[in-house]
Design a protein around this motif. Structure first.
Motif, PDB file in Angstrom:
ATOM      1  N   GLY A   1       0.811  -1.206   0.000  1.00  0.00           N
ATOM      2  CA  GLY A   1       0.000   0.000   0.000  1.00  0.00           C
ATOM      3  C   GLY A   1       0.849   1.262   0.000  1.00  0.00           C
ATOM      4  N   VAL A   2       0.256   2.365  -0.476  1.00  0.00           N
ATOM      5  CA  VAL A   2       0.997   3.619  -0.553  1.00  0.00           C
ATOM      6  C   VAL A   2       1.353   4.149   0.828  1.00  0.00           C
ATOM      7  CG1 VAL A   2       0.101   4.312  -2.800  1.00  0.00           C
ATOM      8  CG2 VAL A   2      -1.157   4.939  -0.727  1.00  0.00           C
ATOM      9  N   ALA A   3       0.715   3.637   1.876  1.00  0.00           N
ATOM     10  CA  ALA A   3       1.057   4.059   3.229  1.00  0.00           C
ATOM     11  C   ALA A   3       2.483   3.685   3.601  1.00  0.00           C
ATOM     12  CB  ALA A   3       0.086   3.448   4.234  1.00  0.00           C
ATOM     13  N   LEU A   4       3.111   2.792   2.837  1.00  0.00           N
ATOM     14  CA  LEU A   4       4.480   2.376   3.115  1.00  0.00           C
ATOM     15  C   LEU A   4       5.482   3.022   2.166  1.00  0.00           C
ATOM     16  CD1 LEU A   4       3.888  -1.448   3.700  1.00  0.00           C
ATOM     17  CD2 LEU A   4       3.873   0.412   5.360  1.00  0.00           C
ATOM     18  N   CYS A   5       5.035   3.991   1.383  1.00  0.00           N
ATOM     19  CA  CYS A   5       5.899   4.571   0.353  1.00  0.00           C
ATOM     20  C   CYS A   5       6.186   6.043   0.641  1.00  0.00           C
ATOM     21  CB  CYS A   5       5.253   4.456  -1.019  1.00  0.00           C
ATOM     22  SG  CYS A   5       4.908   2.751  -1.523  1.00  0.00           S
ATOM     23  N   PRO A   6       7.443   6.387   0.906  1.00  0.00           N
ATOM     24  CA  PRO A   6       7.805   7.784   1.132  1.00  0.00           C
ATOM     25  C   PRO A   6       8.075   8.485  -0.187  1.00  0.00           C
ATOM     26  CG  PRO A   6       9.724   6.426   1.431  1.00  0.00           C
ATOM     27  CD  PRO A   6       8.588   5.483   1.085  1.00  0.00           C
ATOM     28  N   GLY A   7       8.219   9.783  -0.125  1.00  0.00           N
ATOM     29  CA  GLY A   7       8.563  10.553  -1.315  1.00  0.00           C
ATOM     30  C   GLY A   7       9.451  11.724  -0.963  1.00  0.00           C
ATOM     31  N   GLY A   8      10.426  12.002  -1.807  1.00  0.00           N
ATOM     32  CA  GLY A   8      11.284  13.168  -1.650  1.00  0.00           C
ATOM     33  C   GLY A   8      11.112  14.088  -2.832  1.00  0.00           C
ATOM     34  N   ASN A   9      11.095  15.392  -2.568  1.00  0.00           N
ATOM     35  CA  ASN A   9      11.029  16.411  -3.619  1.00  0.00           C
ATOM     36  C   ASN A   9      12.322  17.189  -3.546  1.00  0.00           C
ATOM     37  OD1 ASN A   9       7.926  16.370  -4.512  1.00  0.00           O
ATOM     38  ND2 ASN A   9       8.052  16.048  -2.308  1.00  0.00           N
ATOM     39  N   ILE A  10      13.173  17.011  -4.551  1.00  0.00           N
ATOM     40  CA  ILE A  10      14.567  17.413  -4.440  1.00  0.00           C
ATOM     41  C   ILE A  10      14.950  18.351  -5.573  1.00  0.00           C
ATOM     42  CG2 ILE A  10      16.951  16.549  -4.395  1.00  0.00           C
ATOM     43  CD1 ILE A  10      15.761  13.913  -3.266  1.00  0.00           C
TER      44      ILE A  10
ATOM     45  N   PRO B   1       4.832  11.700   2.796  1.00  0.00           N
ATOM     46  CA  PRO B   1       4.152  10.508   2.294  1.00  0.00           C
ATOM     47  C   PRO B   1       3.625  10.799   0.887  1.00  0.00           C
ATOM     48  CG  PRO B   1       3.296  11.192   4.448  1.00  0.00           C
ATOM     49  CD  PRO B   1       4.122  12.309   3.929  1.00  0.00           C
ATOM     50  N   ILE B   2       3.379   9.771   0.100  1.00  0.00           N
ATOM     51  CA  ILE B   2       2.883  10.020  -1.260  1.00  0.00           C
ATOM     52  C   ILE B   2       1.363   9.947  -1.332  1.00  0.00           C
ATOM     53  CG2 ILE B   2       5.016   9.064  -2.180  1.00  0.00           C
ATOM     54  CD1 ILE B   2       3.372   6.686  -3.240  1.00  0.00           C
ATOM     55  N   HIS B   3       0.717   9.676  -0.191  1.00  0.00           N
ATOM     56  CA  HIS B   3      -0.742   9.532  -0.213  1.00  0.00           C
ATOM     57  C   HIS B   3      -1.426  10.795   0.298  1.00  0.00           C
ATOM     58  CE1 HIS B   3      -0.690   9.127   4.132  1.00  0.00           C
ATOM     59  NE2 HIS B   3       0.213   8.167   4.027  1.00  0.00           N
ATOM     60  N   GLY B   4      -2.752  10.772   0.317  1.00  0.00           N
ATOM     61  CA  GLY B   4      -3.533  11.908   0.763  1.00  0.00           C
ATOM     62  C   GLY B   4      -3.746  11.928   2.267  1.00  0.00           C
ATOM     63  N   SER B   5      -4.613  12.846   2.711  1.00  0.00           N
ATOM     64  CA  SER B   5      -4.755  13.112   4.140  1.00  0.00           C
ATOM     65  C   SER B   5      -5.719  12.170   4.851  1.00  0.00           C
ATOM     66  CB  SER B   5      -5.216  14.554   4.348  1.00  0.00           C
ATOM     67  OG  SER B   5      -6.492  14.767   3.750  1.00  0.00           O
ATOM     68  N   ALA B   6      -6.493  11.366   4.135  1.00  0.00           N
ATOM     69  CA  ALA B   6      -7.380  10.350   4.721  1.00  0.00           C
ATOM     70  C   ALA B   6      -8.164  10.874   5.919  1.00  0.00           C
ATOM     71  CB  ALA B   6      -6.577   9.109   5.122  1.00  0.00           C
ATOM     72  N   PRO B   7      -8.943  11.926   5.748  1.00  0.00           N
ATOM     73  CA  PRO B   7      -9.641  12.511   6.905  1.00  0.00           C
ATOM     74  C   PRO B   7     -10.624  11.563   7.571  1.00  0.00           C
ATOM     75  CG  PRO B   7     -10.469  13.441   4.843  1.00  0.00           C
ATOM     76  CD  PRO B   7      -9.237  12.657   4.495  1.00  0.00           C
TER      77      PRO B   7
ATOM     78  N   ALA C   1      -8.812  10.075  10.503  1.00  0.00           N
ATOM     79  CA  ALA C   1      -8.028  10.974  11.340  1.00  0.00           C
ATOM     80  C   ALA C   1      -8.383  10.766  12.810  1.00  0.00           C
ATOM     81  CB  ALA C   1      -8.291  12.419  10.939  1.00  0.00           C
ATOM     82  N   GLY C   2      -7.353  10.658  13.634  1.00  0.00           N
ATOM     83  CA  GLY C   2      -7.556  10.485  15.064  1.00  0.00           C
ATOM     84  C   GLY C   2      -7.852   9.071  15.500  1.00  0.00           C
ATOM     85  N   ALA C   3      -7.989   8.148  14.553  1.00  0.00           N
ATOM     86  CA  ALA C   3      -8.318   6.765  14.904  1.00  0.00           C
ATOM     87  C   ALA C   3      -7.077   5.917  15.182  1.00  0.00           C
ATOM     88  CB  ALA C   3      -9.136   6.124  13.784  1.00  0.00           C
ATOM     89  N   GLY C   4      -5.899   6.481  15.001  1.00  0.00           N
ATOM     90  CA  GLY C   4      -4.671   5.725  15.244  1.00  0.00           C
ATOM     91  C   GLY C   4      -4.397   4.678  14.201  1.00  0.00           C
ATOM     92  N   GLN C   5      -4.955   4.833  13.009  1.00  0.00           N
ATOM     93  CA  GLN C   5      -4.767   3.838  11.954  1.00  0.00           C
ATOM     94  C   GLN C   5      -3.778   4.292  10.893  1.00  0.00           C
ATOM     95  OE1 GLN C   5      -8.538   2.604  10.358  1.00  0.00           O
ATOM     96  NE2 GLN C   5      -9.416   2.197  12.363  1.00  0.00           N
ATOM     97  N   GLY C   6      -3.248   5.490  11.025  1.00  0.00           N
ATOM     98  CA  GLY C   6      -2.282   5.981  10.040  1.00  0.00           C
ATOM     99  C   GLY C   6      -0.970   5.227  10.153  1.00  0.00           C
ATOM    100  N   GLU C   7      -0.404   4.854   9.030  1.00  0.00           N
ATOM    101  CA  GLU C   7       0.863   4.120   8.984  1.00  0.00           C
ATOM    102  C   GLU C   7       2.002   5.123   8.818  1.00  0.00           C
ATOM    103  OE1 GLU C   7       4.115   2.351   8.806  1.00  0.00           O
ATOM    104  OE2 GLU C   7       2.371   1.201   9.419  1.00  0.00           O
ATOM    105  N   PRO C   8       2.899   5.259   9.804  1.00  0.00           N
ATOM    106  CA  PRO C   8       3.915   6.312   9.756  1.00  0.00           C
ATOM    107  C   PRO C   8       5.198   5.955   9.016  1.00  0.00           C
ATOM    108  CG  PRO C   8       4.007   5.191  11.858  1.00  0.00           C
ATOM    109  CD  PRO C   8       2.869   4.560  11.088  1.00  0.00           C
ATOM    110  N   THR C   9       5.327   4.722   8.520  1.00  0.00           N
ATOM    111  CA  THR C   9       6.595   4.321   7.913  1.00  0.00           C
ATOM    112  C   THR C   9       7.002   5.231   6.772  1.00  0.00           C
ATOM    113  OG1 THR C   9       6.188   2.016   8.510  1.00  0.00           O
ATOM    114  CG2 THR C   9       7.803   2.418   6.772  1.00  0.00           C
ATOM    115  N   GLN C  10       6.010   5.700   5.985  1.00  0.00           N
ATOM    116  CA  GLN C  10       6.364   6.497   4.816  1.00  0.00           C
ATOM    117  C   GLN C  10       6.763   7.921   5.168  1.00  0.00           C
ATOM    118  OE1 GLN C  10       3.732   8.043   6.359  1.00  0.00           O
ATOM    119  NE2 GLN C  10       2.426   6.464   5.500  1.00  0.00           N
ATOM    120  N   SER C  11       6.577   8.333   6.432  1.00  0.00           N
ATOM    121  CA  SER C  11       6.933   9.696   6.834  1.00  0.00           C
ATOM    122  C   SER C  11       8.398   9.754   7.218  1.00  0.00           C
ATOM    123  CB  SER C  11       6.060  10.144   8.004  1.00  0.00           C
ATOM    124  OG  SER C  11       4.706  10.130   7.638  1.00  0.00           O
TER     125      SER C  11
END
Length: 369
Positions: free
Chosen positions: A255-264, A273-279, A282-292
């Motif tokens: 999933g894109v939640a595991l994919c980071p992105g750099g703008n260089i 992260p390369i994905h959207g804000s998934a409102p 939000a606040g449910a603790g389900q966001g995957e932080p690996t891509q950050s």
């Protein structure tokens, strides 16, 4: 020496992802970091009438690196119907960050939707300042028709293609055969702009005889990334094509939640992260932080600007590279959760605890802009 790192919390799940990323950054770096918060996104637009103020952009311009959470909310829009909280055009064009670098890597412990046991490891290098997205906010038309322009210049093509080849020269080659390879993805059989992109690609490729160059149409590339993902090493393409293909690639590695992105760019960079804000979560603790991950995984940089004055070695030794190793260790040791099941902060905390075998004095300052 202290390094100034700007960060944008963003919208939706953005704040919780950024908070997790900052916790890992604090545990991983062995030099002083001054954190500077910059307001940006849909929330900023609602408050101040712009997704980012001129003052905020200047803070980012002066920072050594920037970490950005996902921004935008589906119901916060401009009069022309497009989202008001997006920052791509503001930051990428405003700072001339021409290379959008998106690693697609199957991490240890993550099950792919494909029939592969591992090995997916390629990078999409997406031209960031031209292509169809250069028409952002500039479309022309009326109630009967609307047109956007796809812009491709020689200078823009040359620098993004060179970036791709230089990146391939530092990598280990495609998982399938170990060949260092750059693949140009285009639609040269239909669009003159894409034929031009391919022509410039082949000219630049001649400067790198030790790296294999190939071309493929974007529709064929979509199939190949599913059927033969281990063939790819570095992909270079136009902005919209890269935007779409990176989501497809993300779907093959958990999933894109595991994919980071750099703008260089030449002297500045920001990471996101390369994905959207998934409102909706939000606040449910389900966001995957690996891509950050505020770092280019392929060369260990926090930013272009810090590349030559960082006080710690690059990838594979000490410093921030151990943070990536800790994340990979977490997945491989089953400390990580199934995506969307539990709180991201919990697993980040586990990794930080495991990472205390690398104790450093990490003074940090934090102020808001």
């Amino acid at each position: 020496m202290s390094y100034r790192v700007a960060f944008i919390r963003g919208d939706g799940i953005g704040p919780e992802l950024v908070e997790s990323a900052l916790a890992v950054l604090d545990a991983a770096v062995d030099f002083p970091v001054e954190l500077i918060e910059v307001q940006g996104g849909a929330g900023a637009y609602l408050e101040q009438g712009t997704a980012m103020s001129a003052a905020g952009l200047e803070v980012i311009r002066q920072a050594d690196a920037t970490l950005k959470g996902p921004v935008g909310l589906p119901d916060v829009r401009l009069p022309d119907g497009t989202e008001a909280g997006l920052l791509g055009g503001v930051l990428r064009n405003g700072l001339d960050l021409y290379a959008n670098v998106r690693p697609i890597t199957l991490l240890p412990g993550v099950r792919s939707a494909l029939r592969v046991e591992g090995g997916i490891d390629y990078v999409i290098v997406r031209e960031n300042t031209e292509g169809l997205y250069a028409s952002r906010g500039k479309g022309v038309g009326n109630s009967q028709a609307m047109a956007d322009t796809l812009l491709v210049t020689r200078a823009g093509c040359e620098r993004i293609v060179r970036y791709a080849f230089e990146l391939a020269a530092k990598r280990q080659g495609a998982p399938e055969d170990g060949v260092r390879r750059v693949t140009c993805v285009d639609k040269a059989n239909v669009l003159r702009s894409m034929y031009f992109f391919r022509s410039v690609f082949l000219e630049v490729a001649a400067e790198y005889p030790d790296i294999e160059a190939e071309c493929i149409y974007v529709d064929a590339a979509a199939q190949a990334l599913v059927m033969s993902p281990l063939h790819f090493d570095v992909i270079v393409t136009e902005s919209m094509f890269g935007d779409i293909l990176s989501d497809l690639g993300g779907g093959t590695v958990g999933g894109v939640a595991l994919c980071p992105g750099g703008n260089i760019g030449t002297s500045q960079a920001y990471f996101e992260p390369i994905h959207g804000s998934a409102p909706s979560i939000a606040g449910a603790g389900q966001g995957e932080p690996t891509q950050s991950d505020p770092r280019d995984r392929d060369d260990g940089r926090l930013s272009r600007r810090t590349a030559d004055r960082r006080p710690y070695p690059r990838r594979g030794t000490a410093g921030a590279s151990q943070r990536v190793s800790a994340v990979e260790f977490g997945w491989d040791s089953n400390f990580r959760y199934q995506v969307g099941d539990h709180s991201g902060d919990r697993s980040v905390g586990v990794i930080i605890e495991e990472g205390k075998q690398f104790p450093w004095d990490r003074p940090r300052k934090h102020r808001a802009c």
